[in-house]
Structures are given as C-alpha cells and as structure tokens.
Design an enzyme around this catalytic site. Structure first.
Site, short mmCIF file in Angstrom:
data_model
loop_
_atom_site.label_atom_id
_atom_site.label_comp_id
_atom_site.label_asym_id
_atom_site.label_seq_id
_atom_site.Cartn_x
_atom_site.Cartn_y
_atom_site.Cartn_z
N LYS A 1 -1.14 -2.53 -2.90
CA LYS A 1 -1.42 -1.09 -2.95
C LYS A 1 -1.70 -0.67 -4.39
O LYS A 1 -1.21 -1.30 -5.33
CB LYS A 1 -0.20 -0.31 -2.46
CG LYS A 1 0.02 -0.35 -0.96
CD LYS A 1 1.25 0.46 -0.60
CE LYS A 1 1.55 0.42 0.89
NZ LYS A 1 0.50 1.02 1.73
N ARG B 1 3.02 -3.21 11.68
CA ARG B 1 2.71 -3.59 13.06
C ARG B 1 3.06 -5.05 13.34
O ARG B 1 3.32 -5.42 14.47
CB ARG B 1 1.24 -3.28 13.36
CG ARG B 1 0.27 -4.04 12.51
CD ARG B 1 -1.10 -3.40 12.51
NE ARG B 1 -1.16 -2.21 11.66
CZ ARG B 1 -2.25 -1.46 11.50
NH1 ARG B 1 -3.37 -1.75 12.13
NH2 ARG B 1 -2.21 -0.39 10.72
N1 BES Z 1 3.71 1.80 5.13
C1 BES Z 1 2.32 1.97 5.20
C2 BES Z 1 1.90 3.31 5.78
C3 BES Z 1 2.29 4.53 4.99
C4 BES Z 1 1.37 5.09 4.14
C5 BES Z 1 3.52 5.11 5.12
C6 BES Z 1 1.70 6.22 3.42
C7 BES Z 1 3.86 6.24 4.40
C8 BES Z 1 2.93 6.80 3.55
C9 BES Z 1 1.68 0.87 6.04
O1 BES Z 1 2.33 -0.34 6.02
C10 BES Z 1 0.32 0.66 5.52
O2 BES Z 1 0.20 0.22 4.42
N2 BES Z 1 -0.70 0.97 6.30
C11 BES Z 1 -2.03 0.81 5.91
C12 BES Z 1 -2.78 0.19 7.04
C13 BES Z 1 -4.16 -0.26 6.67
C14 BES Z 1 -4.10 -1.45 5.75
C15 BES Z 1 -4.91 -0.60 7.93
C16 BES Z 1 -2.58 2.18 5.57
O3 BES Z 1 -2.23 3.14 6.22
O4 BES Z 1 -3.34 2.28 4.60
MN MN Z 2 1.64 -1.53 4.37
#
Ligand code: BES
Ligand code: MN
Ligand code: ZN
Length: 532
Positions: free
Chosen positions: A296, A370
C-alpha cells in the site's frame, strides 16, 4: 475513560422528582416547539425567575436535535447545571438522535469537570422506554471513551501541571429518571447498554492499540480471558495446526509475517439455546494490512492496524450476548494474522488452496481479507453446519466510495436475513445498505488458471469481494457486512471519538436477540411420546 473506569460508573434509575436531583448536571429535554416533559418548564421558570422561558422565547435555545445549553443554577436547584437538550421535532426523534445528544452532553460535562449526570429524557416520551434508556446510556458511556494508554501525561488530567485543583474527576454516575410505569424497561435498557458498551470498549481498544501490541497472539489472549469469564468455549489454532487442517489461504497470507497467525474460535452454547444449529459469526482479524508484496502507499497506512475490526466485533458480540444471556447457540471465528511483504510472502500470481479445496489465484496480495475469510468461512460451515453465517470485514476501500462512512455494505445470498439485518441496523443506529450481486460480477473473478481469483478488476470492488466469499459458504444462508467505511472515524463524532468505532456489536447483539425469537431457527418441538 478506559474500560476499568467505565465499569465503575454507577448507572441507575430513579422515580423521584428529577428537580430534586443532586447530580452535578441535570439533562432536560426540550422539543423544537419549546415544550418540555411534565410541568418542568413552569416549575423551572418558577425557581429560575423565568430565565428558561426567556432563553427559549428569545430563540437563544431552539431545541433543534443536538442543541445543548448548560445553565448554571446558582444554587437555586440542587444540581449545578441545568442542561437544556434539544430533541428536535416530536415525530423525528430516534434512539440514534438521543444517543448523539447524550454523547454531546457527556463530553461537554466532562470538559466542565462534572462527575455526575442525571437525565430526564425518558420522561419526554421520545420512543420505547427500553430503547431510549439504552440509547442514553450508550450515548454517554461511548462518548466518554478515551484511548490514552500510551500517553505518559494522562490525557484526562490535562492542566495538572499547574498544581491547581483542576485535576479531572472521573465520571462516576448517571441517573435515569423514569416513571413507575417505565422503570422496569429503563432498567432493561441499562443492562443492554452496559453489555454492548463493554464489548465495544474492548473492540475499540483492540483496534486502537498499535499492531506491534495488538498481535494475533494478544487478541487471542484477550479473547481467551473474556471467554473464560463467561463460560464461552475458547480454542486457538496455531500455524502448524492450521496447515494440518488445510487452511491454505490463511496460512498463505500469514507466511509473509514473523508474527504467528491464529484461528480463534469462540463457542457460546447456553443450556437454554433455542436453536438446533448454531449461528456462525466470522470476523476478519487482520492485525496489520501493509498490502503485502502489493504494498500500500504510505499515506494513512497506520490506520491499517484497524483491519481487525471485524474480528473485534465478533469478540465484542460474543461477550455481550453472553452477558445478556441471549438463548442462542453462536460460534465466532476470528482468522488472525498480519499481511506483510517479505521474502516468504505470497507473490502476485501464486495459487493457494482453501480449506474447501477451491484454488485461488492471488492477483493482488492486498486483497488478503477475502483469503483469510475464505478459509474461516468454509471451515466454519463444514464443522458447525450453521443455520446462518454472518461475516464482518473491513474488506474493501470500494465500500467507502459507494457508501461513504455512513453505511455498512450489506451483501449475501439470503434476502430475508439481509432485510432483517438492515432493519435492525436502522433501529439501533448502525445502518447498512444492500448492494446487488448480479451474475455478471461473478464473471469478474474467474481465473484463467485456478477456480477463482482474488480480485475482480475495475468496478464493483465491494461486490466482487462478496462474490469471491460466496464461493466459500456452500449453500448456507449468509450475510456479509463490509465495514471498511464505518469501522474508523477520522474526527470526533458525538459518541465516536476519533479512532476505532467498535462498529457492529450493537447491530449483531440486537440481531442475535431477534434471531433467538425466530421460529425458523428454533429446535423442532419435542412431540409427546407415542404420537408419531
Ligand atoms: N483492508 C483493506 C480494505 C480497507 C481499505 C479497509 C481502507 C479500511 C480502509 C483490504 O484488505 C484491501 O486492501 N482491499 C483492497 C482490495 C483491492 C486490492 C482489490 C482495496 O480495497 O483497495
Ligand atoms: Mn488489503
Ligand atoms: Zn485488509
């Protein structure tokens, strides 16, 4: 205040004359037409030389929902402050507006160093007395939550350096004035609020502690000790065991991290449980989500310590339903791990095998929630044969794009159960909104080389995530709650201090109570012997 201080706050019901209250602040509800409960306005005018009416008639206090005015009583009443509290329009109040109002009042009282409050809002006839009393207590106690565990200069004792007598007092008592008719319901509401607040405080703490403290191991220890206090069965599976069990997706996510992963299992099965098959709760307990190899960006990455909020909601709910003795057999699963980049981490393109045998192509290691849910869901479904599965997860940033911070994303395969969850959320102030799961979304997660892939490309990110999860619940009735937008607040709200919200516990506790009364879930009545 922290958990310990919250437990010490005395919350009680009185049916005597509220104007005789010696609490430091006395909350009096005012509708937006200036009316108050009973003959308070007349009596307050009599004692305070008509000042209350002057203030209202002059438009200084309009009684709009959330308006609050502290009036010093100058010794003319036993209380030090009369707290005019706006209820808004008579048919528009809800437990949620009362929760916010009381939250605002409680924080203003704290800033004035008041240690005791009395509320007369129950006398305003602003809804079912049990719900109103629950909302008053939740509003106050949730608003006063503070996480200052790591502050060497206790945040609640600001100004103590001056060596004056200004050291903060701990908030110590909340009195609810009720009528004889509503007294019993008020007490019930208090009991509910206390159980929910207890679970929520723990969930907030676990979410606010940094990831170097709130590790899977630490969360398991907390779960274990809370379970022990309540006769909840606790099991924690470690990595070796998880591998042996075949939870390849959870193990896959965990292998990039030095921090040992866990699957935490809680089982609340009261003797009086009405259901023949359990309700299964599954909560994403990702203690830190760096994204893994699909790292990230740095900005706001620290908030990813809160990626365990789904699991915290499961733990908090298990605590509160046990405290309330809700007669329902409930199993909680918390797959807990970090998601880190390292030489041993999952790589984009890797294929993992989940517990139910399905293979997953990991296109993006940041779609890890997931993966760990896939295993926890399929393992829970196989081992407990649940009547209903509910999962909670901070799963997608996309849910915030769709719904902002004001609604939980609700998806699933059982329209009736989803509708019930939505209704409960509306009632208790943890609202959800349903998103569709059309067949086309399932196309997006087809993998060229495996059974399914873990991301669905552009568009409908919350939905394709849910579509992915649906591969792991068999044909069980299932409701998925995406709490990524609602688990965390960036600035203070009336009863949600900046940080982890502890979302979902009020919703689930009330919903499980509703399920305990559901005919379809109940055990078949035993027929008298002889008749078949
Ligand atoms: N934990 C994150 C989602 C999240 C984002 C929670 C912001 C709280 C605040 C999750 O694991 C994630 O990173 N999701 C990705 C999925 C993508 C790679 C398809 C996302 O939402 O960007
Ligand atoms: Mn994630
Ligand atoms: Zn995540």
């Amino acid at each position: 205040m922290d958990r310990e201080k919250m437990e010490k706050v005395e919350v009680s019901v009185k049916t005597t004359d509220p104007l005789g209250s010696s609490a430091e602040g006395l909350v009096v509800g005012v509708w937006d037409d200036g009316r108050m409960a009973q003959d308070f306005r007349k009596r307050l005018d009599a004692v305070l030389s008509g000042e209350v009416s002057r203030i209202i008639d002059n438009g200084e206090f309009k009684g709009a929902s959330g308006d609050v005015l502290f009036l010093p009583t100058m010794g003319k009443l036993p209380t030090r402050y009369l707290i005019l509290s706006g209820l808004g329009a008579k048919n528009k109040t809800s437990p949620e507006s009362i929760r916010k109002l009381t939250g605002t009042v409680a924080k203003m009282a704290r800033s004035r160093n008041l240690a005791s409050l009395a509320s007369t809002l129950l006398l305003n006839d602003a809804g079912d007395p049990e719900n109103v009393s629950e909302a008053i207590v939740e509003g106050a106690l949730l608003a006063l939550y503070r996480f200052d565990h790591y502050k060497s200069d206790d945040g609640e004792k600001k100004g103590k350096g001056k060596k004056s007598s200004s050291a903060a007092k701990d908030f110590s008592s909340l009195t609810l004035y009720a009528s004889r008719e509503t007294e019993k319901k008020a007490k019930n509401g208090i009991e509910w609020a206390r159980a929910i607040v207890r679970g929520t405080y723990l969930a907030r703490d676990l979410g606010n502690h940094p990831a170097n403290v709130a590790t899977p191991t630490m969360i398991a220890q907390n779960a274990s000790s809370e379970a022990k206090k309540r006769g909840i069965r606790f099991v924690s599976y470690d990595r070796e065991k998880l591998e042996e069990m075949g939870l390849g997706a959870l193990v896959g996510v965990a292998k990039g991290s030095m921090e040992p992963a866990r699957l935490i299992q809680l089982e609340y099965r009261p003797a009086k449980a009405v259901n023949a098959k359990p309700v299964l709760l599954v909560g994403k307990t990702l203690t830190f989500d760096s994204g893994g190899i699909s790292l990230k960006p740095a900005e706001k990455m620290e908030t990813m310590k809160g990626d365990m909020s789904g699991g915290a909601a499961v733990l908090g709910t298990m605590m509160s339903i046990a405290d309330l003795k809700i007669p329902l057999w409930v199993v909680g699963l918390m797959p807990a791990t970090e998601n880190m980049p390292s030489g041993t981490a999952n790589k984009p393109g890797d294929v993992l095998r989940a517990f139910n045998g399905k293979t997953i192509e990991v296109i993006n290691t940041d779609a890890e929630g997931r993966l760990i849910l896939a295993d926890a869901l399929s393992w829970g479904v196989k081992n407990f044969d649940p009547a209903l599965v509910i999962d909670l997860a901070t799963l997608t940033g996309a849910v915030t794009v769709a719904l902002g911070a004001h609604a939980i994303g609700v998806l699933g395969n059982d329209q009736k159960r989803m509708k019930e969850v939505l209704e409960t959320g509306e009632k208790v102030g943890e609202r959800g909104w349903q998103l569709p799961m059309f067949e086309e979304y399932f196309e997006q997660i087809k993998s060229p080389i495996a059974d399914v892939q873990n991301v669905g490309g552009r568009g409908g990110g919350t939905i394709t995530a849910a579509a992915f999860l649906s591969h792991f619940v068999d044909d069980k009735p299932w409701v998925h709650l995406d709490i990524a937008g609602t688990a965390w607040v960036e600035s203070d709200e009336p009863y949600k201090p900046k940080g982890n919200v502890g979302i979902g516990i009020r919703l689930l506790t009330h919903y499980l109570d509703r399920l305990a009364q559901d005919k379809d879930l109940r055990k078949p009545e035993k027929r008298p012997s002889g008749k078949k």
